[in-house]
Design an enzyme around this catalytic site. Sequence first.
Site, PDB file in Angstrom:
ATOM      1  CE  LYS A 140     -46.451 -94.747 104.032  1.00  9.29           C
ATOM      2  NZ  LYS A 140     -45.282 -93.971 103.107  1.00  9.29           N
TER       3      LYS A 140
ATOM      4  CG  ASN B 265     -54.151-103.304  98.444  1.00 11.14           C
ATOM      5  OD1 ASN B 265     -55.181-103.819  97.522  1.00 11.14           O
ATOM      6  ND2 ASN B 265     -53.034-102.730  97.974  1.00 11.14           N
TER       7      ASN B 265
ATOM      8  CB  CYS C 208     -50.987-106.985  95.497  1.00 12.30           C
ATOM      9  SG  CYS C 208     -51.523-107.338  96.446  1.00 12.30           S
TER      10      CYS C 208
HETATM   11  C1  FMN Z   1     -51.261 -91.273  97.122  1.00 16.01           C
HETATM   12  C2  FMN Z   1     -52.079 -92.536  97.243  1.00 16.01           C
HETATM   13  C3  FMN Z   1     -50.910 -93.360  98.474  1.00 16.01           C
HETATM   14  C4  FMN Z   1     -52.432 -94.994  97.774  1.00 16.01           C
HETATM   15  N1  FMN Z   1     -51.905 -95.789  98.617  1.00 16.01           N
HETATM   16  C5  FMN Z   1     -52.901 -96.974  99.316  1.00 16.01           C
HETATM   17  C6  FMN Z   1     -51.985 -97.913  99.663  1.00 16.01           C
HETATM   18  O1  FMN Z   1     -50.571 -98.311  99.851  1.00 16.01           O
HETATM   19  N2  FMN Z   1     -53.062 -99.095  99.428  1.00 16.01           N
HETATM   20  C7  FMN Z   1     -54.207 -99.573  99.799  1.00 16.01           C
HETATM   21  O2  FMN Z   1     -54.797-100.483  99.530  1.00 16.01           O
HETATM   22  N3  FMN Z   1     -54.407 -98.056  98.849  1.00 16.01           N
HETATM   23  C8  FMN Z   1     -54.150 -96.986  98.347  1.00 16.01           C
HETATM   24  N4  FMN Z   1     -54.152 -95.744  97.948  1.00 16.01           N
HETATM   25  C9  FMN Z   1     -55.839 -96.077  98.086  1.00 16.01           C
HETATM   26  C10 FMN Z   1     -56.343 -94.958  98.775  1.00 16.01           C
HETATM   27  O3  FMN Z   1     -56.542 -95.780 100.350  1.00 16.01           O
HETATM   28  C11 FMN Z   1     -58.063 -94.919  98.568  1.00 16.01           C
HETATM   29  O4  FMN Z   1     -59.154 -96.288  98.383  1.00 16.01           O
HETATM   30  C12 FMN Z   1     -58.374 -94.133  97.393  1.00 16.01           C
HETATM   31  O5  FMN Z   1     -57.520 -93.019  97.140  1.00 16.01           O
HETATM   32  C13 FMN Z   1     -60.445 -93.463  96.784  1.00 16.01           C
HETATM   33  O6  FMN Z   1     -60.197 -92.680  97.972  1.00 16.01           O
HETATM   34  P1  FMN Z   1     -60.275 -91.449  97.166  1.00 16.01           P
HETATM   35  O7  FMN Z   1     -60.595 -90.819  96.045  1.00 16.01           O
HETATM   36  O8  FMN Z   1     -61.208 -90.941  98.660  1.00 16.01           O
HETATM   37  O9  FMN Z   1     -58.766 -91.751  97.533  1.00 16.01           O
HETATM   38  C14 FMN Z   1     -54.059 -95.082  97.570  1.00 16.01           C
HETATM   39  C15 FMN Z   1     -54.579 -93.839  97.291  1.00 16.01           C
HETATM   40  C16 FMN Z   1     -53.713 -92.419  96.845  1.00 16.01           C
HETATM   41  C17 FMN Z   1     -54.286 -91.387  96.169  1.00 16.01           C
END
Ligand code: FMN
EC number: 1.3.-.-
Length: 283
Positions: A43, A124, A127
Amino acid sequence: MTNSVELGELKLPNPLMLASGTWGFGETLPRKILSSVGALVTKGLSLEPRTGNPPPRLSETPCGLVNSIGLENPGFEVFRNRILPRLLALGPPVIVNIFGESEDDFFRLAEGLAETGIAGLEVNISCPNVKKGGIAFARDPEGVFRLVRGLTSVWERFFSVKLSPVGPVEEVALAAEEAGARALTCANTYPAMTVDLSRGTPRLHLGGLSGPAIKPLTLRLVYELSRKVKIPIIASGGIMSARDALEYLSVGARAFQVGTAILIDPEAPRNILSELDVALKDR
Ligand SMILES: Cc1cc2nc3c(=O)[nH]c(=O)nc-3n(C[C@H](O)[C@H](O)[C@H](O)COP(=O)(O)O)c2cc1C
């Protein structure tokens, strides 16, 4: 077993990564799953600890999840000293997802992680850049070029730039590639909100939508970008099954990430990998 993949200099045992922010630091996932995936993407990590947003942080919709975690994380020192050694011991390559409020934050994180044994970084850019009045890096292709170019002078190994699906995506992707990114992760969540109808107020605003709802949107982005850039694309968006993964691979992704699916079923990565094995054998 599903084939290994190469993302530039980074070789993974298989193309499935756990997406950033969706598996904590592995506390609730069976060890078998953590040790069988292609890579673990942590994360988001910032220099200083962040407490994140107040609840509610998650809100379900019929075919997706809206989250507003606010990038909660323990900060660089605690992560490096207490969490990272445990993650590295699990086996798969560890990719650390980093974010910052200025270019300098990213550079300091990269320098601090250089000698830790991690396999790479995921950067990322969703931000806000405080020095640019809070506009997200992802909306500023020139800013992304500078950020990525600067990173290449402090980090010489694999790193992927994690795109936002909104803003000038193609220009940002091309800027990242030209500046030296080794791969692109396509893409982060989509801006979204949910409403508390009993109060008539937002339940969760400034959230990000993930899950099945976004798959066709991100699939199109991957398809378009794979025709524009030469560096590998790692797909992230609504992958719930081996079929979803195959769709992304068939339109140009080299690897893929499973995120929201893990929150629904912690066994999802293992099931997707074994279904993928069967599907690839049958081809
Ligand atoms: C609860 C949650 C927390 C996330 N935290 C981050 C994060 O800290 N950094 C990041 O780049 N993406 C974060 N994401 C995005 C995911 O890594 C991913 O790119 C996005 O959810 C799309 O994929 P999915 O549909 O398979 O979840 C987060 C997504 C969710 C659902």
